[in-house]
Write a protein that holds these residues in place. Structure first.
Motif, PDB file in Angstrom:
ATOM      1  N   MET A 190       0.836  -1.206   0.000  1.00 22.52           N
ATOM      2  CA  MET A 190       0.000   0.000   0.000  1.00 22.52           C
ATOM      3  C   MET A 190       0.870   1.254   0.000  1.00 22.52           C
ATOM      4  O   MET A 190       0.567   2.230  -0.690  1.00 22.52           O
ATOM      5  CB  MET A 190      -0.931   0.010   1.214  1.00 22.52           C
ATOM      6  CG  MET A 190      -2.095  -0.946   1.067  1.00 22.52           C
ATOM      7  SD  MET A 190      -3.264  -1.015   2.444  1.00 22.52           S
ATOM      8  CE  MET A 190      -2.995   0.409   3.394  1.00 22.52           C
ATOM      9  N   MET A 191       1.949   1.235   0.746  1.00 23.57           N
ATOM     10  CA  MET A 191       2.842   2.391   0.786  1.00 23.57           C
ATOM     11  C   MET A 191       3.536   2.600  -0.558  1.00 23.57           C
ATOM     12  O   MET A 191       3.689   3.724  -1.008  1.00 23.57           O
ATOM     13  CB  MET A 191       3.870   2.226   1.903  1.00 23.57           C
ATOM     14  CG  MET A 191       3.261   2.332   3.286  1.00 23.57           C
ATOM     15  SD  MET A 191       4.443   2.124   4.594  1.00 23.57           S
ATOM     16  CE  MET A 191       5.341   3.650   4.479  1.00 23.57           C
ATOM     17  N   LYS A 192       3.908   1.517  -1.230  1.00 26.02           N
ATOM     18  CA  LYS A 192       4.530   1.629  -2.547  1.00 26.02           C
ATOM     19  C   LYS A 192       3.553   2.237  -3.552  1.00 26.02           C
ATOM     20  O   LYS A 192       3.923   3.083  -4.360  1.00 26.02           O
ATOM     21  CB  LYS A 192       4.991   0.260  -3.036  1.00 26.02           C
ATOM     22  CG  LYS A 192       6.238  -0.244  -2.367  1.00 26.02           C
ATOM     23  CD  LYS A 192       6.626  -1.598  -2.943  1.00 26.02           C
ATOM     24  CE  LYS A 192       7.834  -2.170  -2.240  1.00 26.02           C
ATOM     25  NZ  LYS A 192       8.181  -3.511  -2.748  1.00 26.02           N
ATOM     26  N   ARG A 193       2.282   1.778  -3.500  1.00 24.07           N
ATOM     27  CA  ARG A 193       1.269   2.326  -4.403  1.00 24.07           C
ATOM     28  C   ARG A 193       1.038   3.815  -4.126  1.00 24.07           C
ATOM     29  O   ARG A 193       0.860   4.605  -5.043  1.00 24.07           O
ATOM     30  CB  ARG A 193      -0.052   1.574  -4.259  1.00 24.07           C
ATOM     31  CG  ARG A 193      -0.176   0.459  -5.283  1.00 24.07           C
ATOM     32  CD  ARG A 193      -1.559  -0.134  -5.276  1.00 24.07           C
ATOM     33  NE  ARG A 193      -1.563  -1.176  -4.242  1.00 24.07           N
ATOM     34  CZ  ARG A 193      -2.581  -1.437  -3.440  1.00 24.07           C
ATOM     35  NH1 ARG A 193      -3.688  -0.756  -3.538  1.00 24.07           N
ATOM     36  NH2 ARG A 193      -2.498  -2.381  -2.540  1.00 24.07           N
ATOM     37  N   PHE A 194       1.042   4.194  -2.857  1.00 24.91           N
ATOM     38  CA  PHE A 194       0.832   5.584  -2.488  1.00 24.91           C
ATOM     39  C   PHE A 194       1.960   6.465  -3.027  1.00 24.91           C
ATOM     40  O   PHE A 194       1.714   7.559  -3.535  1.00 24.91           O
ATOM     41  CB  PHE A 194       0.745   5.721  -0.964  1.00 24.91           C
ATOM     42  CG  PHE A 194       0.595   7.141  -0.491  1.00 24.91           C
ATOM     43  CD1 PHE A 194      -0.609   7.805  -0.635  1.00 24.91           C
ATOM     44  CD2 PHE A 194       1.665   7.806   0.080  1.00 24.91           C
ATOM     45  CE1 PHE A 194      -0.755   9.109  -0.220  1.00 24.91           C
ATOM     46  CE2 PHE A 194       1.540   9.113   0.504  1.00 24.91           C
ATOM     47  CZ  PHE A 194       0.324   9.766   0.361  1.00 24.91           C
ATOM     48  N   VAL A 195       3.197   5.993  -2.957  1.00 29.18           N
ATOM     49  CA  VAL A 195       4.338   6.766  -3.437  1.00 29.18           C
ATOM     50  C   VAL A 195       4.289   6.909  -4.955  1.00 29.18           C
ATOM     51  O   VAL A 195       4.628   7.958  -5.502  1.00 29.18           O
ATOM     52  CB  VAL A 195       5.659   6.117  -2.974  1.00 29.18           C
ATOM     53  CG1 VAL A 195       6.856   6.747  -3.647  1.00 29.18           C
ATOM     54  CG2 VAL A 195       5.787   6.199  -1.460  1.00 29.18           C
ATOM     55  N   ARG A 196       3.838   5.859  -5.665  1.00 33.88           N
ATOM     56  CA  ARG A 196       3.785   5.907  -7.127  1.00 33.88           C
ATOM     57  C   ARG A 196       2.577   6.665  -7.652  1.00 33.88           C
ATOM     58  O   ARG A 196       2.563   7.066  -8.807  1.00 33.88           O
ATOM     59  CB  ARG A 196       3.752   4.486  -7.687  1.00 33.88           C
ATOM     60  CG  ARG A 196       5.088   3.792  -7.614  1.00 33.88           C
ATOM     61  CD  ARG A 196       5.011   2.483  -8.314  1.00 33.88           C
ATOM     62  NE  ARG A 196       4.012   1.646  -7.635  1.00 33.88           N
ATOM     63  CZ  ARG A 196       4.111   0.344  -7.439  1.00 33.88           C
ATOM     64  NH1 ARG A 196       5.147  -0.300  -7.896  1.00 33.88           N
ATOM     65  NH2 ARG A 196       3.179  -0.324  -6.804  1.00 33.88           N
ATOM     66  N   ASP A 197       1.562   6.876  -6.838  1.00 38.61           N
ATOM     67  CA  ASP A 197       0.340   7.549  -7.273  1.00 38.61           C
ATOM     68  C   ASP A 197       0.631   9.015  -7.574  1.00 38.61           C
ATOM     69  O   ASP A 197       1.141   9.743  -6.737  1.00 38.61           O
ATOM     70  CB  ASP A 197      -0.733   7.447  -6.187  1.00 38.61           C
ATOM     71  CG  ASP A 197      -2.067   7.985  -6.658  1.00 38.61           C
ATOM     72  OD1 ASP A 197      -2.254   8.106  -7.884  1.00 38.61           O
ATOM     73  OD2 ASP A 197      -2.908   8.269  -5.794  1.00 38.61           O
ATOM     74  N   GLU A 198       0.301   9.461  -8.802  1.00 36.50           N
ATOM     75  CA  GLU A 198       0.591  10.831  -9.214  1.00 36.50           C
ATOM     76  C   GLU A 198      -0.669  11.647  -9.465  1.00 36.50           C
ATOM     77  O   GLU A 198      -0.586  12.756  -9.987  1.00 36.50           O
ATOM     78  CB  GLU A 198       1.461  10.817 -10.470  1.00 36.50           C
ATOM     79  CG  GLU A 198       2.842  10.244 -10.241  1.00 36.50           C
ATOM     80  CD  GLU A 198       3.720  10.341 -11.462  1.00 36.50           C
ATOM     81  OE1 GLU A 198       3.281  10.942 -12.458  1.00 36.50           O
ATOM     82  OE2 GLU A 198       4.832   9.808 -11.437  1.00 36.50           O
ATOM     83  N   GLU A 199      -1.831  11.161  -9.120  1.00 34.44           N
ATOM     84  CA  GLU A 199      -3.062  11.902  -9.386  1.00 34.44           C
ATOM     85  C   GLU A 199      -3.113  13.201  -8.589  1.00 34.44           C
ATOM     86  O   GLU A 199      -3.544  14.227  -9.091  1.00 34.44           O
ATOM     87  CB  GLU A 199      -4.278  11.046  -9.057  1.00 34.44           C
ATOM     88  CG  GLU A 199      -4.505   9.941 -10.056  1.00 34.44           C
ATOM     89  CD  GLU A 199      -5.745   9.150  -9.752  1.00 34.44           C
ATOM     90  OE1 GLU A 199      -6.645   9.697  -9.099  1.00 34.44           O
ATOM     91  OE2 GLU A 199      -5.799   7.992 -10.170  1.00 34.44           O
ATOM     92  N   GLY A 200      -2.694  13.191  -7.366  1.00 39.86           N
ATOM     93  CA  GLY A 200      -2.689  14.403  -6.548  1.00 39.86           C
ATOM     94  C   GLY A 200      -1.734  15.447  -7.087  1.00 39.86           C
ATOM     95  O   GLY A 200      -2.031  16.639  -7.087  1.00 39.86           O
ATOM     96  N   VAL A 201      -0.593  14.995  -7.579  1.00 40.75           N
ATOM     97  CA  VAL A 201       0.397  15.917  -8.141  1.00 40.75           C
ATOM     98  C   VAL A 201      -0.175  16.595  -9.379  1.00 40.75           C
ATOM     99  O   VAL A 201      -0.008  17.801  -9.566  1.00 40.75           O
ATOM    100  CB  VAL A 201       1.703  15.168  -8.475  1.00 40.75           C
ATOM    101  CG1 VAL A 201       2.680  16.072  -9.180  1.00 40.75           C
ATOM    102  CG2 VAL A 201       2.316  14.597  -7.213  1.00 40.75           C
ATOM    103  N   THR A 202      -0.874  15.855 -10.213  1.00 43.12           N
ATOM    104  CA  THR A 202      -1.467  16.417 -11.415  1.00 43.12           C
ATOM    105  C   THR A 202      -2.506  17.461 -11.059  1.00 43.12           C
ATOM    106  O   THR A 202      -2.568  18.521 -11.683  1.00 43.12           O
ATOM    107  CB  THR A 202      -2.106  15.296 -12.266  1.00 43.12           C
ATOM    108  OG1 THR A 202      -1.105  14.327 -12.557  1.00 43.12           O
ATOM    109  CG2 THR A 202      -2.651  15.840 -13.557  1.00 43.12           C
TER     110      THR A 202
END
Length: 56
Positions: free
Chosen positions: A4-16
């Motif tokens: 779950m932590m790895k997925r959270f780090v790779r998630d870029e939707e918030g950055v966009t």
């Protein structure tokens, strides 16, 4: 938990979303600055024309 932590780090939707927000705010600032400059120039031109009309 580690996955779950790895997925959270790779998630870029918030950055966009943040990037789009920054771009929108910069566009808004540019519009405000342009409208202010245009309004000032129009005011000066109409004041000049009004002065010419009064002196005629």
């Amino acid at each position: 938990m580690l996955e779950m932590m790895k997925r959270f780090v790779r998630d870029e939707e918030g950055v966009t979303a943040i990037e789009y927000g920054l771009i929108a705010s910069l566009v808004a600032v540019a519009i405000i600055v342009g409208a202010t400059a245009l309004g000032t120039k129009l005011n000066a031109m109409f004041t000049y024309i009004a002065g010419l009309l009064k002196s005629s």
